[in-house]
Design an enzyme around this catalytic site. Structure first.
Site, PDB file in Angstrom:
ATOM      1  N   GLU A   1      35.314  -5.684  36.249  1.00 25.58           N
ATOM      2  CA  GLU A   1      34.595  -4.529  36.804  1.00 25.58           C
ATOM      3  C   GLU A   1      33.418  -4.948  37.689  1.00 25.58           C
ATOM      4  OE1 GLU A   1      33.658  -2.085  33.440  1.00 25.58           O
ATOM      5  OE2 GLU A   1      35.764  -1.647  33.006  1.00 25.58           O
TER       6      GLU A   1
ATOM      7  N   GLU B   1      44.372  -1.679  30.050  1.00 21.34           N
ATOM      8  CA  GLU B   1      43.518  -0.937  29.108  1.00 21.34           C
ATOM      9  C   GLU B   1      43.887   0.547  29.056  1.00 21.34           C
ATOM     10  OE1 GLU B   1      39.316  -1.435  29.727  1.00 21.34           O
ATOM     11  OE2 GLU B   1      39.492  -3.564  30.236  1.00 21.34           O
TER      12      GLU B   1
END
Length: 365
Positions: free
Chosen positions: A175, A281
């Site tokens: 991220e 995820e």
């Protein structure tokens, strides 16, 4: 001077030994003998994860928490019986492993690795470099740029080295993008954008056999963020960085409309660039879905099943991982009041329609 004198103790020992050898030789005469079994020399061996199972074409995984594996039997059973790949949800993060500078604590991560190995499961590493879950000594340490580089290098070399040969992939950088720009996180502020290629360089240097991924949310949608992800990775690779693919988080339910065609397109673009992809995820919140409870559950199943089917058909999708074992323990409970039942098993550990949809889409594995 003679080597031994008849009658002394050495003579008696020598005579006894010769007699014993003669008796053994005579007893063996005329008998078929077999070569003795020898204990092999002790060597250092890297234990291959899931050695008892053939490596699947696409892994079916879940994120797990150390504490729950220790205390919740039903949680353990689902994790071991319904999946073949585990990702530590939090227990491999910087703030857990190096809570004190220079002291590396692998106890929790090692326990997950041991559980995976004991149950014939594979393991995925998550995550080496992220702007969150960092220890206070690092964030508030006022280190120079070079000191921070040295800290990060030592951390990556130590952690990747510890798990060398034990994980099938690492989320090396997690991220790092905010929209189409680099996120203004701790690493960007202290090192600059160079932290990203450096992280991949050190990880590959330490374990060249393990696949290395960039992991982020929003890459399941067509838009500026995915364009920036692909552009960044192409630039990194053109500069010599070893990047194998993208972890496509696929958290669905934060206001955006799910479009399966976006997932198809983005996986195809990654494939055309020579990159692998992993659904890393996934969860699907019920809140934004239409209809009554049963209708929502069925739509959730449709979305999970579609993404799993897209992954299977893509040709470059290595794994499909849901971010949690069951609704009782979802990370979303930390950020939203009502987590909206986002996973494949409900709060009572029962499989939901989404579980059957994923299993069917992946071919019943």
């Amino acid at each position: 001077m003679p080597l031994w004198i008849p009658g002394d103790r050495r003579a008696r020992r020598m005579t006894a030994l010769l007699c014993l050898l003669l008796m053994v030789t005579l007893a063996a005469c005329g008998q078929t003998t077999t070569a003795p079994t020898r204990t092999p020399a002790r060597t250092t061996v890297v234990i291959t994860p899931a050695a008892s199972r053939a490596k699947p074409a696409i892994f079916f995984g879940t994120a797990v928490q150390y504490q729950l594996l220790q205390t919740d039997l039903q949680y353990r059973r689902i994790a071991s019986d319904k999946f073949n790949l585990l990702t530590p949800e939090n227990d491999m993060k910087f703030g857990v492993i190096e809570q004190r500078q220079g002291t590396f604590d692998f106890a929790r991560a090692d326990a997950i690795m041991t559980f995976a190995r004991a149950n014939g499961l594979w393991l995925r590493g998550h995550t080496l470099v992220w702007g969150q879950d960092l220890p206070d000594w690092l964030v508030n340490g006022h280190f120079t740029r070079q000191q921070t580089i040295d800290i990060l290098k030592t951390y990556i070399l130590t952690v990747v080295g510890h798990f060398k040969g034990q994980v099938i992939a690492w989320d090396v950088v997690n991220e790092a993008l905010d929209g189409s720009q680099l996120k203004n996180n701790f690493w960007l502020q202290t090192i600059g954008p160079e932290y990203i290629p450096l992280a991949f360089e050190w990880a590959h240097q330490t374990d060249p056999q393990t696949a290395l991924f960039y992991n982020d949310w929003g890459d399941d949608e067509i838009g500026p963020k995915f364009d920036a992800t692909l552009s960044m990775i192409n630039t990194l690779r053109s500069q010599g960085a070893h990047v194998d693919g993208v972890g496509m988080e696929t958290h669905i339910g934060f206001g955006s409309v799910f479009r399966p065609e976006d997932v198809v397109t983005n996986m195809a673009r990654l494939k055309a660039a020579g990159l692998d992809v992993e659904v890393s995820e996934m969860d699907v919140q019920l809140g934004g879905l239409p209809g009554d409870s049963n209708t929502k559950l069925q739509e959730q199943a449709n979305i999970f099943g579609q993404v799993a089917a897209i992954c299977k058909a893509a040709g470059n999708c290595r794994s499909f991982t849901v971010w949690g074992v069951c609704d009782r323990y979802t990370w979303l409970s930390q950020i939203v009041t009502s987590p909206q039942q986002p996973l494949l098993f409900d709060v009572n550990y029962q499989p939901k329609p989404a579980y059957a949809a994923v299993v069917k889409a992946l071919g019943g594995a």
